[in-house]
Scaffold this active site. Structure first.
Site, PDB file in Angstrom:
ATOM      1  N   GLY A 283       0.783  -1.231   0.000  1.00 29.96           N
ATOM      2  CA  GLY A 283       0.000   0.000   0.000  1.00 29.96           C
ATOM      3  C   GLY A 283       0.814   1.280   0.000  1.00 29.96           C
ATOM      4  O   GLY A 283       0.246   2.358   0.182  1.00 29.96           O
TER       5      GLY A 283
ATOM      6  N   GLU B 140       4.605  -6.329   1.538  1.00 31.74           N
ATOM      7  CA  GLU B 140       4.087  -6.740   0.229  1.00 31.74           C
ATOM      8  C   GLU B 140       3.851  -5.562  -0.707  1.00 31.74           C
ATOM      9  O   GLU B 140       2.712  -5.306  -1.083  1.00 31.74           O
ATOM     10  CB  GLU B 140       2.759  -7.465   0.411  1.00 31.74           C
ATOM     11  CG  GLU B 140       2.774  -8.584   1.399  1.00 31.74           C
ATOM     12  CD  GLU B 140       1.394  -9.144   1.687  1.00 31.74           C
ATOM     13  OE1 GLU B 140       1.299 -10.355   1.896  1.00 31.74           O
ATOM     14  OE2 GLU B 140       0.408  -8.369   1.696  1.00 31.74           O
ATOM     15  N   PRO B 141       4.897  -4.848  -1.082  1.00 31.93           N
ATOM     16  CA  PRO B 141       4.669  -3.729  -1.998  1.00 31.93           C
ATOM     17  C   PRO B 141       4.327  -4.214  -3.406  1.00 31.93           C
ATOM     18  O   PRO B 141       4.877  -5.212  -3.871  1.00 31.93           O
ATOM     19  CB  PRO B 141       6.019  -2.994  -2.002  1.00 31.93           C
ATOM     20  CG  PRO B 141       7.017  -4.050  -1.656  1.00 31.93           C
ATOM     21  CD  PRO B 141       6.319  -5.040  -0.763  1.00 31.93           C
TER      22      PRO B 141
ATOM     23  N   ARG C 163       2.356  -1.672  -6.116  1.00 30.41           N
ATOM     24  CA  ARG C 163       2.396  -0.396  -6.830  1.00 30.41           C
ATOM     25  C   ARG C 163       3.757   0.313  -6.736  1.00 30.41           C
ATOM     26  O   ARG C 163       4.287   0.789  -7.737  1.00 30.41           O
ATOM     27  CB  ARG C 163       1.326   0.521  -6.231  1.00 30.41           C
ATOM     28  CG  ARG C 163       1.107   1.834  -6.954  1.00 30.41           C
ATOM     29  CD  ARG C 163       0.169   2.724  -6.128  1.00 30.41           C
ATOM     30  NE  ARG C 163      -0.978   1.990  -5.644  1.00 30.41           N
ATOM     31  CZ  ARG C 163      -2.177   1.980  -6.222  1.00 30.41           C
ATOM     32  NH1 ARG C 163      -2.389   2.723  -7.287  1.00 30.41           N
ATOM     33  NH2 ARG C 163      -3.159   1.274  -5.726  1.00 30.41           N
TER      34      ARG C 163
ATOM     35  N   ARG D 121      -7.929   3.087 -14.511  1.00 30.52           N
ATOM     36  CA  ARG D 121      -7.950   3.763 -13.207  1.00 30.52           C
ATOM     37  C   ARG D 121      -8.634   5.121 -13.235  1.00 30.52           C
ATOM     38  O   ARG D 121      -9.174   5.558 -12.232  1.00 30.52           O
ATOM     39  CB  ARG D 121      -6.548   3.863 -12.610  1.00 30.52           C
ATOM     40  CG  ARG D 121      -5.993   2.484 -12.204  1.00 30.52           C
ATOM     41  CD  ARG D 121      -4.698   2.570 -11.421  1.00 30.52           C
ATOM     42  NE  ARG D 121      -4.872   3.105 -10.084  1.00 30.52           N
ATOM     43  CZ  ARG D 121      -4.627   4.343  -9.713  1.00 30.52           C
ATOM     44  NH1 ARG D 121      -4.155   5.205 -10.601  1.00 30.52           N
ATOM     45  NH2 ARG D 121      -4.837   4.739  -8.475  1.00 30.52           N
TER      46      ARG D 121
ATOM     47  N   CYS E   5     -16.239   2.973 -26.591  1.00 29.76           N
ATOM     48  CA  CYS E   5     -17.570   3.567 -26.687  1.00 29.76           C
ATOM     49  C   CYS E   5     -18.213   3.790 -25.331  1.00 29.76           C
ATOM     50  O   CYS E   5     -19.206   3.148 -24.986  1.00 29.76           O
ATOM     51  CB  CYS E   5     -18.435   2.694 -27.582  1.00 29.76           C
ATOM     52  SG  CYS E   5     -17.796   2.744 -29.248  1.00 29.76           S
ATOM     53  N   GLU E   6     -17.613   4.699 -24.567  1.00 27.18           N
ATOM     54  CA  GLU E   6     -18.129   5.106 -23.260  1.00 27.18           C
ATOM     55  C   GLU E   6     -17.675   6.546 -23.063  1.00 27.18           C
ATOM     56  O   GLU E   6     -16.504   6.853 -23.292  1.00 27.18           O
ATOM     57  CB  GLU E   6     -17.482   4.302 -22.126  1.00 27.18           C
ATOM     58  CG  GLU E   6     -17.628   2.820 -22.216  1.00 27.18           C
ATOM     59  CD  GLU E   6     -18.764   2.269 -21.372  1.00 27.18           C
ATOM     60  OE1 GLU E   6     -19.229   2.975 -20.460  1.00 27.18           O
ATOM     61  OE2 GLU E   6     -19.176   1.138 -21.653  1.00 27.18           O
TER      62      GLU E   6
ATOM     63  N   TYR F 231      -1.343  -1.680 -12.069  1.00 26.93           N
ATOM     64  CA  TYR F 231      -2.804  -1.703 -12.225  1.00 26.93           C
ATOM     65  C   TYR F 231      -3.261  -1.087 -13.551  1.00 26.93           C
ATOM     66  O   TYR F 231      -4.299  -0.440 -13.611  1.00 26.93           O
ATOM     67  CB  TYR F 231      -3.484  -1.019 -11.018  1.00 26.93           C
ATOM     68  CG  TYR F 231      -3.061  -1.630  -9.706  1.00 26.93           C
ATOM     69  CD1 TYR F 231      -3.506  -2.900  -9.354  1.00 26.93           C
ATOM     70  CD2 TYR F 231      -2.189  -0.967  -8.845  1.00 26.93           C
ATOM     71  CE1 TYR F 231      -3.099  -3.488  -8.163  1.00 26.93           C
ATOM     72  CE2 TYR F 231      -1.776  -1.554  -7.652  1.00 26.93           C
ATOM     73  CZ  TYR F 231      -2.241  -2.809  -7.319  1.00 26.93           C
ATOM     74  OH  TYR F 231      -1.824  -3.395  -6.149  1.00 26.93           O
TER      75      TYR F 231
HETATM   76  C1  LIG Z   1      -3.084  -5.205  -3.255  1.00 27.21           C
HETATM   77  C2  LIG Z   1      -2.362  -5.840  -2.155  1.00 27.21           C
HETATM   78  C3  LIG Z   1      -1.006  -5.542  -1.936  1.00 27.21           C
HETATM   79  C4  LIG Z   1      -0.244  -4.530  -2.750  1.00 27.21           C
HETATM   80  O1  LIG Z   1      -0.764  -3.244  -2.647  1.00 27.21           O
HETATM   81  P1  LIG Z   1       0.004  -2.028  -3.342  1.00 27.21           P
HETATM   82  O2  LIG Z   1      -0.864  -0.861  -3.056  1.00 27.21           O
HETATM   83  O3  LIG Z   1       0.079  -2.327  -4.780  1.00 27.21           O
HETATM   84  O4  LIG Z   1       1.344  -1.939  -2.690  1.00 27.21           O
HETATM   85  C5  LIG Z   1      -0.357  -6.210  -0.915  1.00 27.21           C
HETATM   86  N1  LIG Z   1      -0.989  -7.135  -0.150  1.00 27.21           N
HETATM   87  C6  LIG Z   1      -2.295  -7.445  -0.334  1.00 27.21           C
HETATM   88  C7  LIG Z   1      -2.917  -8.470   0.502  1.00 27.21           C
HETATM   89  C8  LIG Z   1      -3.022  -6.804  -1.329  1.00 27.21           C
HETATM   90  O5  LIG Z   1      -4.304  -7.113  -1.506  1.00 27.21           O
END
Ligand SMILES: *Cc1c(COP(=O)(O)O)cnc(C)c1O
Length: 420
Positions: A236, A278-279, A281, A318, A348-349, A378
């Site tokens: 996140g 868990e990066p 993005r 997005r 077509c939107e 994404y």
């Molecule tokens: C989406 C997600 C991430 C990655 O989120 P980012 O915003 O892309 O860093 C990590 N862990 C879990 C469980 C997620 O659902």
């Protein structure tokens, strides 16, 4: 992305985008491979400096492909998957199954079977019902984490908030359901409880939600007399899409998060856990740029100007989905000054928009190329065949070469599964 103008032509690591777009066609996703690697290394550095036992797991859903997974293995990253398809992609790339973690709020029995048969390292249990499901399929021991919901609110788009009390993800630490699931895991025959996981939301720009979550979690662990070996803090970490965005400060942010973790562990009398993050993005978003070719330019006198490009919501969802903002810049810079326009897709939107009221070159014409910045995460992974649009090609560029990573879909592939 190391995007810069050289002789008024936009280039990546010194490679002009005009030539790359001519060779591979448009729309085209161009990734700065050096930047992907340097983001991975930045996370390694800051966690290593904190002196922790740690692992970094890249969230496949941001962007995955066989070549991407191979790069991640070279950068000593682990991998999160949320579906059989993401797991299949990783295994096809030769990624070590032990270093893969399976997430998701509704893993199917077939997915659990596939994951266990492939020798996956870890499953993150997301619901009480999953304990029995996994236990009934497993034949040997499987390490699991429990996805808890620490109940901290975050300041981001509601679709990408995940750690608040009212969520489809995880089990609350406030209403007893998380503890109930821990007990169920411990009583099961095959699940081996290793620790907990939470993911607070996406595109977070400061460390404060992570600090709040740590407080909530340690106080809960202590109240519940619960020991963990692994603490997975999720992803996140925010990126910069436009000038006003604040990027999550990886170095200072993690110094403060790991500092807090050490203080809390000491305060509550816990050994330091193995820390996982868990990066997704933040590894890949800013390394990616989409290159489009301009087609129709329509001026509505006294109202506005529409610049249509040769892709749209089939490769750029997005903006329609979150009203996300992007910077759009010309691949070839001219001296003619700027004018305001809405840059829109060809689907077509009416919601098929890249950006409204953007500055574009006044002399922009059919055939010119536009680049949309920060589309590495994404975008390709959310691409669809809506309007029977073919998915674009993807290339990686380092200082030496441009290499194809995903080929453009062909017309034949669009009807590959059709019964003829
Ligand atoms: C989406 C997600 C991430 C990655 O989120 P980012 O915003 O892309 O860093 C990590 N862990 C879990 C469980 C997620 O659902």
């Amino acid at each position: 992305m190391t995007l810069e103008y050289i002789n008024n032509e936009l280039s990546v690591n010194g490679n002009g985008l005009t030539g790359i777009a001519r060779e591979y066609g448009t729309p085209l996703f161009v990734y700065d491979e050096n930047m992907i690697r340097s983001q991975c290394r930045k996370y390694h550095r800051v966690l290593e400096e904190a002196g922790l036992d740690y692992s970094i797991s890249y969230a496949s859903k941001a962007f995955t492909s066989v070549q991407m997974v191979k790069l991640l293995a070279e950068e000593k990253m682990k991998l999160d998957v949320v579906s059989q398809g993401e797991l299949y992609t990783a295994l096809k790339a030769g990624f070590n199954a032990r270093d893969i973690h399976f997430h998701g709020n509704n893993k199917t029995a077939q997915e659990v079977e596939y994951a266990l048969a492939s020798g996956i390292g870890l499953i993150v249990v997301d619901a009480l019902d999953e304990v029995a499901l996994i236990d009934s399929i497993a034949t040997g021991k499987i390490d699991v984490l429990l996805r808890i919901n620490p109940g901290v609110d975050v300041d981001t788009h509601e679709f990408i908030q995940t750690g608040q009390e009212d969520s489809k993800f995880g089990l609350s630490i406030h209403n007893g359901s998380a503890l109930e699931a821990v007990d169920a895991i411990k009583e099961s025959r095959h699940l081996n409880f290793r620790g907990i996981h939470y993911h607070l939301g996406s595109q977070l720009s400061t460390e404060s939600p992570f600090l709040n979550a740590l407080e909530a979690v340690y106080s809960w662990l202590s109240d519940s007399s619960l020991d963990i070996e692994v603490l997975n803090m999720g992803g996140g970490y925010g990126v910069k899409y436009v000038e006003d965005d604040r990027r999550f400060p990886i170095e200072s942010g993690f110094r403060s998060i790991t500092g807090k973790l050490k203080r809390l562990a000491e305060k509550y009398g816990y050994p330091l856990p193995h820390v996982m993050i868990e990066p997704g993005r933040s590894i890949i978003a800013e390394a990616g740029t989409t290159v489009y070719e301009v087609g129709v330019i329509k001026e509505i006198p006294g109202i506005t100007k529409y610049v249509s490009i040769d892709g749209g919501m089939s490769d750029h969802l997005r903006t329609p989905l979150y009203d996300a903002q992007y910077e759009v810049i010309p691949v070839n810079r001219t001296e003619g000054g700027d004018t305001e326009a809405n840059v829109v897709g060809k689907l077509c939107e009416s919601g098929d928009i890249i950006g409204k009221h953007l500055a574009v070159p006044a002399d922009l014409k059919r055939g010119d190329l536009l680049a949309v910045k920060t589309t590495g995460a994404y975008h390709y992974s959310m691409a669809s065949n809506y309007n029977q649009m073919a998915k674009p090609a993807v290339v990686f560029v380092d200082d030496q070469e441009t290499r194809p990573v995903i080929r453009r879909q062909t017309l034949g592939q669009l009807i590959e599964n059709d019964v003829l």
